[in-house]
Design an enzyme around this catalytic site. Sequence first.
Site, PDB file in Angstrom:
ATOM      1  N   ASN A  24       0.865  -1.185   0.000  1.00 47.83           N
ATOM      2  CA  ASN A  24       0.000   0.000   0.000  1.00 47.83           C
ATOM      3  C   ASN A  24       0.901   1.235   0.000  1.00 47.83           C
ATOM      4  OD1 ASN A  24      -1.820   2.036   0.484  1.00 47.83           O
ATOM      5  ND2 ASN A  24      -2.351   1.384   2.564  1.00 47.83           N
ATOM      6  N   LYS A  35       0.091   4.305  -0.402  1.00 44.78           N
ATOM      7  CA  LYS A  35      -0.537   5.526   0.131  1.00 44.78           C
ATOM      8  C   LYS A  35      -0.253   6.709  -0.788  1.00 44.78           C
ATOM      9  CE  LYS A  35      -0.253   3.520   4.673  1.00 44.78           C
ATOM     10  NZ  LYS A  35      -0.390   3.693   6.095  1.00 44.78           N
ATOM     11  N   HIS A  83      -9.967   1.717   4.595  1.00 46.30           N
ATOM     12  CA  HIS A  83      -8.715   1.969   5.319  1.00 46.30           C
ATOM     13  C   HIS A  83      -8.961   3.003   6.418  1.00 46.30           C
ATOM     14  CE1 HIS A  83      -4.623   2.997   6.299  1.00 46.30           C
ATOM     15  NE2 HIS A  83      -4.243   1.897   5.675  1.00 46.30           N
ATOM     16  N   GLU A  98      -7.274   5.361   7.455  1.00 44.97           N
ATOM     17  CA  GLU A  98      -6.933   6.749   7.101  1.00 44.97           C
ATOM     18  C   GLU A  98      -8.094   7.416   6.369  1.00 44.97           C
ATOM     19  OE1 GLU A  98      -3.198   5.849   5.200  1.00 44.97           O
ATOM     20  OE2 GLU A  98      -2.305   5.448   7.153  1.00 44.97           O
ATOM     21  N   GLU A 153      -6.276  -4.342  10.491  1.00 49.11           N
ATOM     22  CA  GLU A 153      -5.246  -3.340  10.745  1.00 49.11           C
ATOM     23  C   GLU A 153      -5.598  -2.561  12.016  1.00 49.11           C
ATOM     24  OE1 GLU A 153      -2.929  -2.268   6.915  1.00 49.11           O
ATOM     25  OE2 GLU A 153      -4.589  -0.895   7.103  1.00 49.11           O
ATOM     26  N   GLY A 173       1.879   2.425  11.070  1.00 47.09           N
ATOM     27  CA  GLY A 173       2.937   3.439  11.032  1.00 47.09           C
ATOM     28  C   GLY A 173       3.607   3.730  12.365  1.00 47.09           C
ATOM     29  N   SER A 211       2.597  -1.774  10.505  1.00 49.85           N
ATOM     30  CA  SER A 211       4.028  -1.823  10.854  1.00 49.85           C
ATOM     31  C   SER A 211       4.715  -3.141  10.515  1.00 49.85           C
ATOM     32  CB  SER A 211       4.231  -1.506  12.343  1.00 49.85           C
ATOM     33  OG  SER A 211       3.861  -0.179  12.603  1.00 49.85           O
TER      34      SER A 211
HETATM   35  P1  PGA Z   1       2.256   0.576   7.739  1.00 49.29           P
HETATM   36  O1  PGA Z   1       0.854   0.822   6.996  1.00 49.29           O
HETATM   37  O2  PGA Z   1       2.799  -0.734   7.237  1.00 49.29           O
HETATM   38  O3  PGA Z   1       3.108   1.750   7.300  1.00 49.29           O
HETATM   39  O4  PGA Z   1       1.999   0.559   9.189  1.00 49.29           O
HETATM   40  C1  PGA Z   1      -0.053  -0.221   6.794  1.00 49.29           C
HETATM   41  C2  PGA Z   1      -1.314   0.323   6.178  1.00 49.29           C
HETATM   42  O5  PGA Z   1      -1.730   1.430   6.537  1.00 49.29           O
HETATM   43  O6  PGA Z   1      -1.935  -0.330   5.314  1.00 49.29           O
END
Ligand code: PGA
Length: 246
Positions: A11, A13, A99, A101, A168, A174, A207
């Site tokens: 991903n 982003k 997601h 976000e 998640e 993150g 992460s």
């Molecule tokens: P990350 O993001 O691996 O940077 O924690 C995962 C995600 O948001 O899909």
Amino acid sequence: MTNKYMYFIANWKMYGDIKSLNTLNKVIKFSKSNKINKGRLIYCPPYTLINSFLEKFKNCQIDIGGQNCHESENYGPYTGFINSRMLKKAGANYVIIGHSENREKGEDDKLINLKIKSALKAKLKVIFCIGETLNEKRKNKTQSILSKQIKAGLNQIKNKSHIFIAYEPIWAIGTGIIPKSEELLSTISFIKSKFKDRIPKVLYGGSVNPKNIKDLKEINNIDGFLIGGASQNPNKFIDIVKKTYS
Ligand code: PGA
């Protein structure tokens, strides 16, 4: 060591530009080695790069996904949006929906449900993200939050064969922190227990990196990983895949 078929979803982003395409060469080479015949690599770049990624991946097995889509399956006056049909026509086979976000920006379960329905109609496979906040976890609400997200997000969807669930936990995205192995094992099995006829693939995201993959891959009910930060670095991404199978 795992021997099962696993999904590795990158991903990206809101990162990447045309120069980032060079970083894919290593991954393409790796995908052609026989080390991953038991796994699938899927890249979800920003929309602006879908076409270039497709071109780049044309002689290999790496698949493409979008990072979101509009809920309308028809074209329409929605400035700045892209629908599932457009994604499919652009060459994507997957789409990430729900997601955190985007939930944080106001996407609720109802909207997510409409998006999933439109994506399935467009014949996209859906990576449906669910997860609890730290506060919810502390209050022992993880299971009730996940149940609610699953129930509402998949409301009236009978055929779930093209649904992947990505668990998640929001506090793990993150942050460098991941759930304890036993917690993750039991949460993934809880998620799977919500399905009767056909149990979807359940991925873990948050992460994931080349260090913690050694522990994560031991959790035997995980079917793959949704990888954010680490997926933008080809060495880290390849390392995660390699270590999953080593
Ligand atoms: P990350 O993001 O691996 O940077 O924690 C995962 C995600 O948001 O899909």
